[in-house]
Design a protein around this motif. Sequence first.
Motif, mmCIF file in Angstrom:
data_model
loop_
_atom_site.group_PDB
_atom_site.id
_atom_site.type_symbol
_atom_site.label_atom_id
_atom_site.label_comp_id
_atom_site.label_asym_id
_atom_site.label_seq_id
_atom_site.Cartn_x
_atom_site.Cartn_y
_atom_site.Cartn_z
ATOM 1 N N GLU A 69 -10.007 -150.803 12.830
ATOM 2 C CA GLU A 69 -9.307 -151.469 11.348
ATOM 3 C C GLU A 69 -8.749 -151.171 10.455
ATOM 4 N N ILE A 70 -10.076 -151.335 9.562
ATOM 5 C CA ILE A 70 -9.966 -150.264 7.929
ATOM 6 C C ILE A 70 -9.523 -148.466 8.177
ATOM 7 N N ASP A 71 -10.239 -147.860 8.881
ATOM 8 C CA ASP A 71 -9.713 -146.712 8.826
ATOM 9 C C ASP A 71 -8.243 -146.520 9.927
ATOM 10 N N TYR A 72 -7.805 -147.519 10.766
ATOM 11 C CA TYR A 72 -6.604 -147.342 11.309
ATOM 12 C C TYR A 72 -5.952 -147.628 9.702
ATOM 13 N N TYR A 73 -5.412 -148.585 9.212
ATOM 14 C CA TYR A 73 -4.924 -149.169 8.713
ATOM 15 C C TYR A 73 -4.697 -148.118 7.538
ATOM 16 N N TRP A 74 -5.796 -147.639 7.046
ATOM 17 C CA TRP A 74 -6.327 -147.051 5.510
ATOM 18 C C TRP A 74 -5.230 -145.367 5.942
ATOM 19 N N GLU A 75 -5.039 -144.774 7.318
ATOM 20 C CA GLU A 75 -5.024 -143.435 7.347
ATOM 21 C C GLU A 75 -3.248 -143.767 7.767
ATOM 22 N N LYS A 76 -3.044 -144.580 8.467
ATOM 23 C CA LYS A 76 -1.306 -144.666 8.952
ATOM 24 C C LYS A 76 -0.533 -145.549 7.208
ATOM 25 N N LEU A 77 -0.845 -146.035 6.219
ATOM 26 C CA LEU A 77 -0.175 -146.069 5.332
ATOM 27 C C LEU A 77 -0.978 -145.336 3.631
ATOM 28 N N ARG A 78 -1.761 -144.196 4.200
ATOM 29 C CA ARG A 78 -1.686 -143.258 3.104
ATOM 30 C C ARG A 78 -0.559 -142.445 3.302
ATOM 31 N N VAL A 79 -0.102 -142.450 4.488
ATOM 32 C CA VAL A 79 0.824 -141.275 4.830
ATOM 33 C C VAL A 79 2.163 -140.971 4.177
ATOM 34 N N SER A 99 -4.509 -142.261 -6.941
ATOM 35 C CA SER A 99 -4.136 -143.347 -6.699
ATOM 36 C C SER A 99 -5.159 -144.076 -5.888
ATOM 37 N N GLU A 100 -5.423 -143.591 -4.844
ATOM 38 C CA GLU A 100 -7.170 -143.704 -3.430
ATOM 39 C C GLU A 100 -8.459 -144.400 -4.189
ATOM 40 N N GLN A 101 -8.889 -145.605 -4.691
ATOM 41 C CA GLN A 101 -9.827 -145.662 -4.975
ATOM 42 C C GLN A 101 -10.612 -146.979 -4.636
ATOM 43 N N CYS A 102 -11.228 -147.752 -4.767
ATOM 44 C CA CYS A 102 -11.921 -149.238 -4.448
ATOM 45 C C CYS A 102 -11.039 -149.453 -3.456
ATOM 46 N N GLY A 103 -10.623 -148.904 -1.820
ATOM 47 C CA GLY A 103 -10.109 -149.535 -1.344
ATOM 48 C C GLY A 103 -8.345 -149.350 -1.386
ATOM 49 N N TRP A 104 -8.183 -149.584 -2.678
ATOM 50 C CA TRP A 104 -6.866 -149.615 -2.553
ATOM 51 C C TRP A 104 -5.833 -148.224 -2.203
ATOM 52 N N LEU A 105 -4.624 -148.055 -1.436
ATOM 53 C CA LEU A 105 -4.347 -146.688 -1.834
ATOM 54 C C LEU A 105 -2.489 -146.796 -2.134
ATOM 55 N N LYS A 106 -1.883 -145.966 -2.191
ATOM 56 C CA LYS A 106 -0.412 -146.357 -2.639
ATOM 57 C C LYS A 106 -0.238 -145.277 -1.604
ATOM 58 N N ASP A 107 1.306 -145.989 -1.051
ATOM 59 C CA ASP A 107 1.598 -145.013 0.364
ATOM 60 C C ASP A 107 3.453 -144.934 -0.403
ATOM 61 N N ALA A 113 -20.844 -151.504 -7.109
ATOM 62 C CA ALA A 113 -21.426 -150.361 -7.365
ATOM 63 C C ALA A 113 -20.980 -149.485 -6.274
ATOM 64 N N ALA A 114 -21.954 -150.266 -4.498
ATOM 65 C CA ALA A 114 -21.254 -149.533 -3.652
ATOM 66 C C ALA A 114 -19.252 -149.224 -3.499
ATOM 67 N N ILE A 115 -18.699 -150.437 -3.957
ATOM 68 C CA ILE A 115 -17.345 -149.816 -4.237
ATOM 69 C C ILE A 115 -16.708 -149.049 -5.136
ATOM 70 N N PHE A 116 -17.863 -149.100 -5.875
ATOM 71 C CA PHE A 116 -17.348 -148.278 -7.433
ATOM 72 C C PHE A 116 -17.129 -146.421 -6.865
ATOM 73 N N LYS A 117 -18.073 -146.107 -5.772
ATOM 74 C CA LYS A 117 -18.239 -145.205 -4.980
ATOM 75 C C LYS A 117 -16.969 -144.555 -3.851
ATOM 76 N N MET A 118 -16.519 -145.473 -3.597
ATOM 77 C CA MET A 118 -15.744 -145.962 -2.198
ATOM 78 C C MET A 118 -14.211 -145.336 -2.705
ATOM 79 N N LYS A 119 -14.012 -143.964 -1.835
ATOM 80 C CA LYS A 119 -12.257 -144.907 -1.746
ATOM 81 C C LYS A 119 -10.885 -145.530 -0.713
ATOM 82 N N LYS A 120 -11.459 -145.130 0.768
ATOM 83 C CA LYS A 120 -11.579 -145.357 1.625
ATOM 84 C C LYS A 120 -13.127 -146.575 1.726
ATOM 85 N N MET A 121 -12.370 -148.377 2.193
ATOM 86 C CA MET A 121 -13.629 -149.363 2.294
ATOM 87 C C MET A 121 -14.808 -148.564 3.415
ATOM 88 N N ASP A 122 -15.895 -148.557 3.156
ATOM 89 C CA ASP A 122 -17.084 -148.026 4.975
ATOM 90 C C ASP A 122 -18.054 -149.450 4.459
#
Length: 171
Positions: free
Chosen positions: A95-105, A111-119, A149-158
């Motif tokens: 689900e994370i992958d699906y919504y991330w890929e769809k919303l970031r188009v 703007s992508e950092q720590c699970g945040w993105l701007k559409d 610490a893990a979140i701050f290394k991410m763009k999309k949540m893993d």
Amino acid sequence: MAKKITSQRITPCLWFDKEVEEAVKFYTGIFPNSSIGRISYYTKEGFEIHHMPEGTVLTVEFTLDGQEFMALNGGPLFRFNEAVSFVVNCENQEEIDYYWEKLRVGGDPKSEQCGWLKDQFGLSWQVVPVQLGDMMTDKDINRVNRVMAAIFKMKKMDLRALEEAYASVPA
């Protein structure tokens, strides 16, 4: 007659410049249990204030995954910023992958950092696993620190990396 918004006391209203129809179609195409409701149009009344041609879409009522919204073609006066975002709670990495890929188009990759993105319309989203709330409110501050610490290394949540950080035992 299209469905009207009545079941919520509070309905978020999103202000767009002139792309309200495109935005609503984009969002309702991503989320399940979504639909477009009533649409209102500008009339010649008030043109000196709103400067929108008669017949231009004024508002669109719509539902995203059961949540009701209104969207407005209000002109370029106001823009979205990161002070307001929508959180998409995801059950798993799929689900994370699906919504991330769809919303970031068409959005802003910077703007992508720590699970945040701007559409593509400038609206900010947080695509996060539902497990994150429990991880971030754990009484063990060391666990919370490892997750942060893990979140701050991410763009999309893993999710796997977050679970590993949460469960790991320091050496």
